[in-house]
Design an enzyme around this catalytic site. Structure first.
Site, PDB file in Angstrom:
ATOM      1  N   ARG A   3       0.713  -1.079  -0.069  1.00 34.53           N
ATOM      2  CA  ARG A   3       0.003   0.057   0.190  1.00 34.53           C
ATOM      3  C   ARG A   3       1.119   1.337  -0.378  1.00 34.53           C
ATOM      4  O   ARG A   3       1.708   0.847   0.421  1.00 34.53           O
ATOM      5  CB  ARG A   3      -1.164   0.344   1.081  1.00 34.53           C
ATOM      6  CG  ARG A   3      -0.767  -0.216   2.459  1.00 34.53           C
ATOM      7  CD  ARG A   3      -0.135   0.756   3.245  1.00 34.53           C
ATOM      8  NE  ARG A   3       0.078   0.867   3.066  1.00 34.53           N
ATOM      9  CZ  ARG A   3       1.008   2.324   3.395  1.00 34.53           C
ATOM     10  NH1 ARG A   3       2.708   1.908   3.458  1.00 34.53           N
ATOM     11  NH2 ARG A   3       1.065   3.485   3.582  1.00 34.53           N
ATOM     12  N   GLN A  11      -2.114   2.394  10.378  1.00 37.97           N
ATOM     13  CA  GLN A  11      -0.510   2.769   9.084  1.00 37.97           C
ATOM     14  C   GLN A  11       0.536   3.394   9.831  1.00 37.97           C
ATOM     15  O   GLN A  11       1.143   3.385  10.200  1.00 37.97           O
ATOM     16  CB  GLN A  11      -1.097   4.247   7.590  1.00 37.97           C
ATOM     17  CG  GLN A  11      -1.642   2.726   6.257  1.00 37.97           C
ATOM     18  CD  GLN A  11      -2.463   3.187   7.076  1.00 37.97           C
ATOM     19  OE1 GLN A  11      -3.566   3.277   7.388  1.00 37.97           O
ATOM     20  NE2 GLN A  11      -3.403   2.976   5.518  1.00 37.97           N
ATOM     21  N   ASP A  69      -1.773  10.581  -2.095  1.00 35.38           N
ATOM     22  CA  ASP A  69      -1.856   9.701  -3.187  1.00 35.38           C
ATOM     23  C   ASP A  69      -2.592  10.033  -4.645  1.00 35.38           C
ATOM     24  O   ASP A  69      -2.671   9.323  -5.055  1.00 35.38           O
ATOM     25  CB  ASP A  69      -3.628   8.589  -2.850  1.00 35.38           C
ATOM     26  CG  ASP A  69      -3.123   7.767  -1.836  1.00 35.38           C
ATOM     27  OD1 ASP A  69      -3.604   8.650  -0.539  1.00 35.38           O
ATOM     28  OD2 ASP A  69      -2.688   6.873  -1.888  1.00 35.38           O
ATOM     29  N   ASN A 118      -5.446  12.430   0.425  1.00 37.43           N
ATOM     30  CA  ASN A 118      -4.026  11.608   1.093  1.00 37.43           C
ATOM     31  C   ASN A 118      -5.467  11.323   1.631  1.00 37.43           C
ATOM     32  O   ASN A 118      -6.305  10.944   2.160  1.00 37.43           O
ATOM     33  CB  ASN A 118      -3.343  12.572   1.729  1.00 37.43           C
ATOM     34  CG  ASN A 118      -2.375  11.243   2.787  1.00 37.43           C
ATOM     35  OD1 ASN A 118      -1.707  10.897   1.847  1.00 37.43           O
ATOM     36  ND2 ASN A 118      -1.559  12.172   3.521  1.00 37.43           N
ATOM     37  N   LYS A 119      -4.763   9.783   2.629  1.00 32.59           N
ATOM     38  CA  LYS A 119      -4.811   9.296   3.987  1.00 32.59           C
ATOM     39  C   LYS A 119      -6.624  10.567   4.551  1.00 32.59           C
ATOM     40  O   LYS A 119      -6.335  11.154   5.180  1.00 32.59           O
ATOM     41  CB  LYS A 119      -4.331   8.286   4.925  1.00 32.59           C
ATOM     42  CG  LYS A 119      -4.837   7.697   6.189  1.00 32.59           C
ATOM     43  CD  LYS A 119      -5.445   6.371   5.214  1.00 32.59           C
ATOM     44  CE  LYS A 119      -5.041   5.776   4.132  1.00 32.59           C
ATOM     45  NZ  LYS A 119      -6.198   5.206   3.629  1.00 32.59           N
TER      46      LYS A 119
HETATM   47  O1  MRU Z   1      -4.467   3.120   2.039  1.00 26.02           O
HETATM   48  P1  MRU Z   1      -2.792   3.642   2.014  1.00 26.02           P
HETATM   49  O2  MRU Z   1      -2.609   3.039   3.290  1.00 26.02           O
HETATM   50  O3  MRU Z   1      -2.110   2.859   0.576  1.00 26.02           O
HETATM   51  O4  MRU Z   1      -3.178   5.021   1.675  1.00 26.02           O
HETATM   52  C1  MRU Z   1      -1.309   5.656   2.166  1.00 26.02           C
HETATM   53  C2  MRU Z   1      -1.341   7.426   2.423  1.00 26.02           C
HETATM   54  O5  MRU Z   1      -2.713   7.667   2.428  1.00 26.02           O
HETATM   55  C3  MRU Z   1       0.038   7.241   1.699  1.00 26.02           C
HETATM   56  O6  MRU Z   1      -0.315   8.961   2.655  1.00 26.02           O
HETATM   57  C4  MRU Z   1       0.072   8.485   0.081  1.00 26.02           C
HETATM   58  O7  MRU Z   1      -0.367   7.293  -0.439  1.00 26.02           O
HETATM   59  C5  MRU Z   1       1.333   8.527   0.719  1.00 26.02           C
HETATM   60  S1  MRU Z   1       2.493   7.270   0.236  1.00 26.02           S
HETATM   61  C6  MRU Z   1       4.244   8.009  -0.192  1.00 26.02           C
END
Ligand code: MRU
Length: 349
Positions: free
Chosen positions: A45, A198, A239, A249-250
């Site tokens: 991820r 995370q 993202d 982003n998350k």
């Molecule tokens: O759902 P995930 O764990 O894939 O989400 C990840 C994030 O939101 C990160 O902050 C983003 O991908 C940047 S990673 C360098």
């Protein structure tokens, strides 16, 4: 550091992020479909790491296609591989970017008449290049971002935008690593990042592995930490970043950015250029993934919510550009107005 992903003896090995930090184990992926499943189920991820994994997944699809007899069958197998990978997770644009890069290359090689087996080898080399470039981008992001971080104050990060979310080194955590290397005294704080944790499971693990002390906090404590004056900069990954600087982003990043703005703390978004989507005018053009309700109703295998409750579980949110101070890519530092600064960085490519 343990590698996030590695291609060895015909298989893509993915560090299984679902069981970290307690278990360090790898998932072995040998087909495009298995790769798509690993992305969807979050064995791998983080937007840049998803892009690298998808590139390898599509190269595996090219090897599967090469085992077919006719050109028509080869095309069908390859296009099915592209489709299953493209549909694995919708928000991280690095996925689409990597698939388009490899698909365009293949289309050119097919026109040139290269045999399918050689095309597959060439796509595998391209997946290696995607991965190496991502690592180099993370290092450059660290160099561009670190000078902007005030010495003597803390850094707050959300989710995991580290080596685990990239080919290595990290975006937001790449800046943290560069800050630490520069000798600045900036204690790191990590939001736990409900519901998938995370921050608690991955960010703390990877920083501690590197000997970088980190303080974990529940997401709901971030606003009061920001009000306390202890934080000099919020640093997050992304993202997908739209042409106007809106940042997906998350989930939870938007709330952190609102609180940072209220208390005069700058927000830095660190991401490789492959996360910029100039085709998305603004945040409304970014698809937001909704994930299974069990991620919210359960912690691990234990149910914590009442049976039958309905759940809203968006994996991401959009932080409006007005709350973002800097977008740092390997191409440099973009500031408001982002439509101009990102367009200018786009011309550097
Ligand atoms: O759902 P995930 O764990 O894939 O989400 C990840 C994030 O939101 C990160 O902050 C983003 O991908 C940047 S990673 C360098």
């Amino acid at each position: 550091m343990v590698p996030t992903l590695e291609f060895k003896s015909g298989a893509l090995l993915l560090l299984d992020q679902r069981v970290l930090p307690h278990t360090v184990t790898f998932v072995s992926v040998q087909t495009a479909r298995a790769c798509a499943e690993a992305i969807r189920d979050m064995a791998v991820r983080g937007a840049p790491a998803i892009g690298c994994a998808a590139a390898y997944g599509l190269a595996l699809g090219a090897f599967e296609a090469a085992r077919e007899g006719s050109a028509e069958a080869q095309e069908g197998v390859f296009q099915a591989a592209h489709e299953v990978l493209a549909n694995s997770r919708p928000t991280a644009v690095n996925l689409r970017w990597a698939l388009e890069r490899l698909s365009k290359l293949r289309a050119r090689l097919v026109v040139e008449g290269m045999p399918a087996g050689q095309i597959a080898e060439r796509l595998l080399a391209e997946a290696h290049a995607v991965t190496e470039e991502d690592l180099a981008s993370c290092k450059a992001i660290g160099q561009h971002g670190a000078p902007l971080v005030p010495d003597g104050k803390g850094i707050l990060t959300h989710c995991n935008a580290g080596g685990l979310a990239t080919a290595g080194y990290g975006t937001a955590l790449g800046v943290v690593r560069a800050v630490v290397a520069s000798g600045k005294q900036c204690p790191v704080f990590a939001d736990e990042t409900r519901p998938w944790l995370q921050g608690a499971r991955l960010t703390t693990w990877e920083l501690l592995q590197d000997g970088i002390p980190v303080t974990l906090l529940p997401d709901v404590a971030a606003p009061s930490l920001l009000r306390s004056g202890k934080i000099g900069c919020v640093i997050v990954g992304a993202d997908r970043i739209a042409a106007n600087g809106d940042v997906a982003n998350k989930v939870g990043t938007y709330g952190v950015a609102l609180a940072a703005h209220a208390h005069g703390v700058p927000v830095m978004v660190a991401a490789p250029w492959s996360t910029i989507d100039l085709r998305a005018k603004d945040g409304r053009d970014i698809p937001i993934e909704e994930r299974p309700s069990t991620e919210v109703t359960h912690v691990g295998k234990a149910r914590i919510a009442a049976e039958g409750v309905s759940v809203f579980n968006p994996a991401f949110d959009v932080t409006p550009a007005a709350l973002v101070s800097y977008i740092v890519t390997e191409r440099g530092v973009a500031r408001a107005p982002f439509s101009d600064s990102l367009a200018a960085q786009g011309r550097l490519g």
